[in-house]
Design a protein around this motif. Structure first.
Motif, PDB file in Angstrom:
ATOM      1  N   GLU A 135       0.695  -1.130  -0.010  1.00  0.00           N
ATOM      2  CA  GLU A 135      -0.195   0.077   0.043  1.00  0.00           C
ATOM      3  C   GLU A 135       0.772   1.129   0.082  1.00  0.00           C
ATOM      4  OE1 GLU A 135      -2.577  -0.054   3.264  1.00  0.00           O
ATOM      5  OE2 GLU A 135      -2.852  -2.174   2.973  1.00  0.00           O
ATOM      6  N   ARG A 136       2.172   1.058   0.281  1.00  0.00           N
ATOM      7  CA  ARG A 136       3.064   2.396   0.425  1.00  0.00           C
ATOM      8  C   ARG A 136       3.375   2.622  -0.880  1.00  0.00           C
ATOM      9  NH1 ARG A 136       7.139   1.969   5.228  1.00  0.00           N
ATOM     10  NH2 ARG A 136       7.302   4.000   4.884  1.00  0.00           N
ATOM     11  N   PRO A 137       3.474   3.875  -1.364  1.00  0.00           N
ATOM     12  CA  PRO A 137       3.755   4.395  -2.889  1.00  0.00           C
ATOM     13  C   PRO A 137       5.241   4.341  -3.103  1.00  0.00           C
ATOM     14  CG  PRO A 137       3.563   6.509  -1.406  1.00  0.00           C
ATOM     15  CD  PRO A 137       3.139   5.221  -0.495  1.00  0.00           C
ATOM     16  N   LEU A 138       5.268   3.746  -4.484  1.00  0.00           N
ATOM     17  CA  LEU A 138       6.691   3.464  -5.152  1.00  0.00           C
ATOM     18  C   LEU A 138       6.915   3.900  -6.334  1.00  0.00           C
ATOM     19  CD1 LEU A 138       9.349   1.904  -3.812  1.00  0.00           C
ATOM     20  CD2 LEU A 138       8.391  -0.312  -4.859  1.00  0.00           C
ATOM     21  N   ASN A 139       5.834   4.554  -6.639  1.00  0.00           N
ATOM     22  CA  ASN A 139       5.811   4.874  -8.197  1.00  0.00           C
ATOM     23  C   ASN A 139       6.649   5.827  -8.507  1.00  0.00           C
ATOM     24  OD1 ASN A 139       3.771   6.382  -6.462  1.00  0.00           O
ATOM     25  ND2 ASN A 139       3.843   7.853  -8.101  1.00  0.00           N
ATOM     26  N   GLY A 140       6.957   6.847  -7.571  1.00  0.00           N
ATOM     27  CA  GLY A 140       8.138   7.753  -7.899  1.00  0.00           C
ATOM     28  C   GLY A 140       9.578   7.117  -8.352  1.00  0.00           C
ATOM     29  N   VAL A 141       9.955   5.857  -7.578  1.00  0.00           N
ATOM     30  CA  VAL A 141      11.031   5.298  -8.031  1.00  0.00           C
ATOM     31  C   VAL A 141      10.814   4.572  -9.177  1.00  0.00           C
ATOM     32  CG1 VAL A 141      12.595   3.427  -7.445  1.00  0.00           C
ATOM     33  CG2 VAL A 141      11.874   5.038  -5.517  1.00  0.00           C
ATOM     34  N   ILE A 142       9.684   3.935  -9.377  1.00  0.00           N
ATOM     35  CA  ILE A 142       9.596   3.129 -10.519  1.00  0.00           C
ATOM     36  C   ILE A 142       9.600   3.857 -11.760  1.00  0.00           C
ATOM     37  CG2 ILE A 142       7.854   1.426 -11.675  1.00  0.00           C
ATOM     38  CD1 ILE A 142       7.068   0.552  -8.739  1.00  0.00           C
ATOM     39  N   ASP A 143       8.880   4.783 -11.824  1.00  0.00           N
ATOM     40  CA  ASP A 143       8.705   5.827 -12.941  1.00  0.00           C
ATOM     41  C   ASP A 143      10.140   6.485 -13.515  1.00  0.00           C
ATOM     42  OD1 ASP A 143       6.073   5.222 -13.045  1.00  0.00           O
ATOM     43  OD2 ASP A 143       5.205   6.962 -12.015  1.00  0.00           O
ATOM     44  N   ALA A 144      10.766   6.802 -12.231  1.00  0.00           N
ATOM     45  CA  ALA A 144      11.999   7.294 -12.448  1.00  0.00           C
ATOM     46  C   ALA A 144      12.927   6.502 -13.097  1.00  0.00           C
ATOM     47  CB  ALA A 144      12.527   7.952 -11.141  1.00  0.00           C
ATOM     48  N   LEU A 145      13.110   5.367 -12.688  1.00  0.00           N
ATOM     49  CA  LEU A 145      13.887   4.330 -13.103  1.00  0.00           C
ATOM     50  C   LEU A 145      13.652   3.981 -14.506  1.00  0.00           C
ATOM     51  CD1 LEU A 145      14.448   1.863  -9.935  1.00  0.00           C
ATOM     52  CD2 LEU A 145      16.012   3.734 -10.922  1.00  0.00           C
ATOM     53  N   ARG A 146      12.359   3.912 -14.885  1.00  0.00           N
ATOM     54  CA  ARG A 146      11.982   3.682 -16.245  1.00  0.00           C
ATOM     55  C   ARG A 146      12.407   4.733 -17.180  1.00  0.00           C
ATOM     56  NH1 ARG A 146       6.055   1.298 -14.621  1.00  0.00           N
ATOM     57  NH2 ARG A 146       6.704  -0.825 -14.844  1.00  0.00           N
ATOM     58  N   GLN A 147      12.298   6.052 -16.660  1.00  0.00           N
ATOM     59  CA  GLN A 147      12.866   7.148 -17.514  1.00  0.00           C
ATOM     60  C   GLN A 147      14.481   7.186 -17.731  1.00  0.00           C
ATOM     61  OE1 GLN A 147      11.499  11.151 -16.282  1.00  0.00           O
ATOM     62  NE2 GLN A 147      10.099  10.269 -14.988  1.00  0.00           N
ATOM     63  N   LEU A 148      14.847   6.445 -16.788  1.00  0.00           N
ATOM     64  CA  LEU A 148      16.488   6.371 -16.680  1.00  0.00           C
ATOM     65  C   LEU A 148      16.887   5.166 -17.503  1.00  0.00           C
ATOM     66  CD1 LEU A 148      17.383   7.514 -13.281  1.00  0.00           C
ATOM     67  CD2 LEU A 148      17.533   8.731 -15.475  1.00  0.00           C
ATOM     68  N   GLY A 149      15.979   4.151 -18.313  1.00  0.00           N
ATOM     69  CA  GLY A 149      16.287   3.253 -19.021  1.00  0.00           C
ATOM     70  C   GLY A 149      16.006   1.720 -18.462  1.00  0.00           C
ATOM     71  N   ALA A 150      15.627   1.752 -17.294  1.00  0.00           N
ATOM     72  CA  ALA A 150      15.386   0.452 -16.606  1.00  0.00           C
ATOM     73  C   ALA A 150      14.100  -0.387 -16.821  1.00  0.00           C
ATOM     74  CB  ALA A 150      15.332   0.614 -14.958  1.00  0.00           C
ATOM     75  N   ARG A 151      13.913  -1.762 -16.700  1.00  0.00           N
ATOM     76  CA  ARG A 151      12.907  -2.480 -17.050  1.00  0.00           C
ATOM     77  C   ARG A 151      12.468  -2.835 -15.816  1.00  0.00           C
ATOM     78  NH1 ARG A 151      11.606  -7.947 -19.240  1.00  0.00           N
ATOM     79  NH2 ARG A 151      13.722  -8.489 -19.241  1.00  0.00           N
ATOM     80  N   ILE A 152      11.109  -2.737 -15.691  1.00  0.00           N
ATOM     81  CA  ILE A 152      10.396  -3.165 -14.352  1.00  0.00           C
ATOM     82  C   ILE A 152       9.375  -3.701 -14.454  1.00  0.00           C
ATOM     83  CG2 ILE A 152       9.929  -2.299 -11.815  1.00  0.00           C
ATOM     84  CD1 ILE A 152      11.830  -0.234 -12.272  1.00  0.00           C
ATOM     85  N   ASP A 153       8.818  -5.045 -14.033  1.00  0.00           N
ATOM     86  CA  ASP A 153       7.634  -5.221 -14.037  1.00  0.00           C
ATOM     87  C   ASP A 153       6.912  -5.264 -12.841  1.00  0.00           C
ATOM     88  OD1 ASP A 153       8.183  -6.344 -16.561  1.00  0.00           O
ATOM     89  OD2 ASP A 153       8.878  -8.509 -15.931  1.00  0.00           O
ATOM     90  N   ASP A 154       5.748  -4.469 -12.872  1.00  0.00           N
ATOM     91  CA  ASP A 154       5.025  -4.184 -11.539  1.00  0.00           C
ATOM     92  C   ASP A 154       3.475  -4.398 -11.963  1.00  0.00           C
ATOM     93  OD1 ASP A 154       4.516  -1.757 -12.982  1.00  0.00           O
ATOM     94  OD2 ASP A 154       4.358  -0.580 -11.262  1.00  0.00           O
ATOM     95  N   ASP A 155       3.142  -4.916 -13.063  1.00  0.00           N
ATOM     96  CA  ASP A 155       1.726  -5.195 -13.432  1.00  0.00           C
ATOM     97  C   ASP A 155       0.962  -3.637 -13.358  1.00  0.00           C
ATOM     98  OD1 ASP A 155       2.196  -7.503 -14.101  1.00  0.00           O
ATOM     99  OD2 ASP A 155       1.428  -8.351 -12.267  1.00  0.00           O
ATOM    100  N   GLY A 156       1.725  -2.588 -13.462  1.00  0.00           N
ATOM    101  CA  GLY A 156       1.131  -1.222 -13.519  1.00  0.00           C
ATOM    102  C   GLY A 156       0.472  -0.678 -12.161  1.00  0.00           C
TER     103      GLY A 156
END
Length: 446
Positions: free
Chosen positions: A139-160
């Motif tokens: 329930e704790r927000p993690l989108n700030g890190v996930i979205d940033a890493l994707r902007q920087l070129g990372a591949r992350i699976d979080d089912d949205g």
């Protein structure tokens, strides 16, 4: 919001029969320990952590780094350089940055530092790293890190979901560069990217786009610790753009670091001196620090105490009177539960402001404090960004913790002045303050 039902054991909060008079050796800082573990793991040479905190959150961080291939050796030394207390014995961790690799599975528990600091590290691993944790961590927000890493070129699976569980597909490197994020819900989003930034090919430039940024002392802590291991960091305070931090790519040095006492964890003990009109000494309180807990000297003095900082540590003395306070806690939100507990025992109303983000912490701390203090007879109301507390005569009862360590210590503070308070699941304090019940009863001379 339902209280925790997994551990229903009740701990009778000790009632103070008089003024406390004690010296309390507070264990090391969680925030410093976990940042130091990350930086040592990313260094180009071995490093040492002296007097690290051994708690659930720090052991989760160490376990996660070990799962990704880092060697962390634990030793106990009698050397004066690692003295952990009056007996001269102290623990030390030697970190060997032996390379990051997957596949790996990381258990974050409910530790914000682990769930946010390690996904950037995982992008540097050679293979996939899966992150999972306690139900509350989902329930704790993690989108700030996930979205940033994707902007920087990372591949992350979080089912949205923008939250746990998720898998970071490490490729051994990350391009890095410029990234914009909204860190209004947690300054840890900024710290997470800065800590790994020196290892990104282009470093990292983090631009915060939100209207507010809580817990700035924790970002300053991250910057200071990065500079201490050789990183070049440009910040708004050093003449850079507002809300922009830049980290230059480069090797990090292995250091020999002595961990400061956790000043936020000193809070309940200082509160005990304030509430009972007694005196508590906390050895090794640093003269200069980026820890948010240092604000307690100012806040608790305004609420009726006095303090003296010496070479030995901090001596805090209560006067026998506790006054209400109107205070902006946006930079030191983690202190809110303890301040609220003291405010409930004051002789005038208090308003605690600037802490709307606490609704996203280990639990919704504003709702939890309101409910638990009011069920003991208090008069607390939530505001848009904090609490308004009108002192009333309190009575005994069960104080639920919601698996939140700072709720447990807040209940213990109230129990000093109110007979019959029982803390549900006091063991949750092990998250950052091991052996709290023993430290607490020891302070009271039991």
């Amino acid at each position: 919001m339902a209280p925790n039902t997994q551990d229903t054991a009740l701990w009778p909060a000790p009632h103070a029969s008089g003024a406390v008079d004690a010296t309390v050796h507070v264990p090391g800082s969680k925030s410093v320990t976990n940042r130091a573990l990350v930086l040592a793991s990313l260094a180009s040479e071995p490093g040492w952590l002296r007097r690290p905190l051994r708690s659930r959150d720090t052991l989760l961080m160490a376990g996660a780094l070990r799962a990704m291939g880092i060697e962390i050796e634990e030793t106990v030394s009698s050397s004066s350089s690692v003295a952990g207390g009056p007996d001269g014995i102290g623990e030390a961790w030697r970190v060997l940055p032996t390379g990051l690799r997957g596949p790996a599975t990381v258990d974050v528990g409910n530790a914000g530092t682990v769930m946010r600091f390690l996904p950037p590290v995982a992008t540097l691993a050679d293979g996939p790293v899966r992150f999972d944790g306690d139900p509350r961590s989902y329930e704790r927000p993690l989108n700030g890190v996930i979205d940033a890493l994707r902007q920087l070129g990372a591949r992350i699976d979080d089912d949205g979901r923008g939250a746990l569980p998720m898998t970071v597909h490490g490729s051994g490197a990350l391009e890095g560069g410029q990234v914009s994020i909204d860190a209004s819900s947690s300054s840890q989003f900024v710290s997470a990217l800065l800590l790994s930034g020196p290892r990104f090919n282009q470093g990292v430039e983090v631009r915060h786009t939100g209207s507010t940024l809580p817990s700035m002392p924790h970002i300053r802590m991250t910057v200071d610790m990065l500079r201490a291991v050789g990183a070049q960091v440009d910040t708004p305070e050093s003449g850079g753009e507002p809300n922009v931090w830049r980290v230059t790519p480069g090797a990090l040095l292995g250091r020999d670091l002595v961990i400061e006492p956790d000043l936020s964890n000193a809070q309940p003990f200082l509160a005990a001196a304030l509430v009972t009109g007694g005196k508590v000494v906390v050895p090794a309180w640093p003269a200069r620090t980026t820890q948010p807990g240092d604000r307690l000297r100012e806040i608790f003095t305004e609420m009726g105490g006095s303090c003296e900082l010496t070479e030995y540590g901090l001596a805090f003395t209560g006067t026998g009177s506790v006054h209400g306070i109107d205070v902006d806690l946006s930079e030191v939100g983690e202190l809110t539960p303890g301040i609220a507990a003291v405010a409930a025992l004051a002789d005038s109303p208090s308003t605690l402001r600037g802490v709307a983000h606490l609704r996203l912490h280990e639990t919704d701390r504003l709702a939890a404090l309101t409910k638990e203090i009011n069920e003991l007879g208090g008069d607390v109301t939530e505001t848009a960004d904090g609490l308004h507390i009108r002192p009333r005569r309190l009575h005994g009862g069960i104080f639920h913790t919601y698996d939140d360590h700072r709720m447990a210590t807040a209940g213990a503070i109230i129990g000093l002045a109110v007979e019959g308070v029982e803390i549900e699941n006091v063991a949750t304090t092990a998250k950052t303050l091991p052996d709290f019940p023993d430290l607490w009863t020891g302070m009271l001379g039991a």
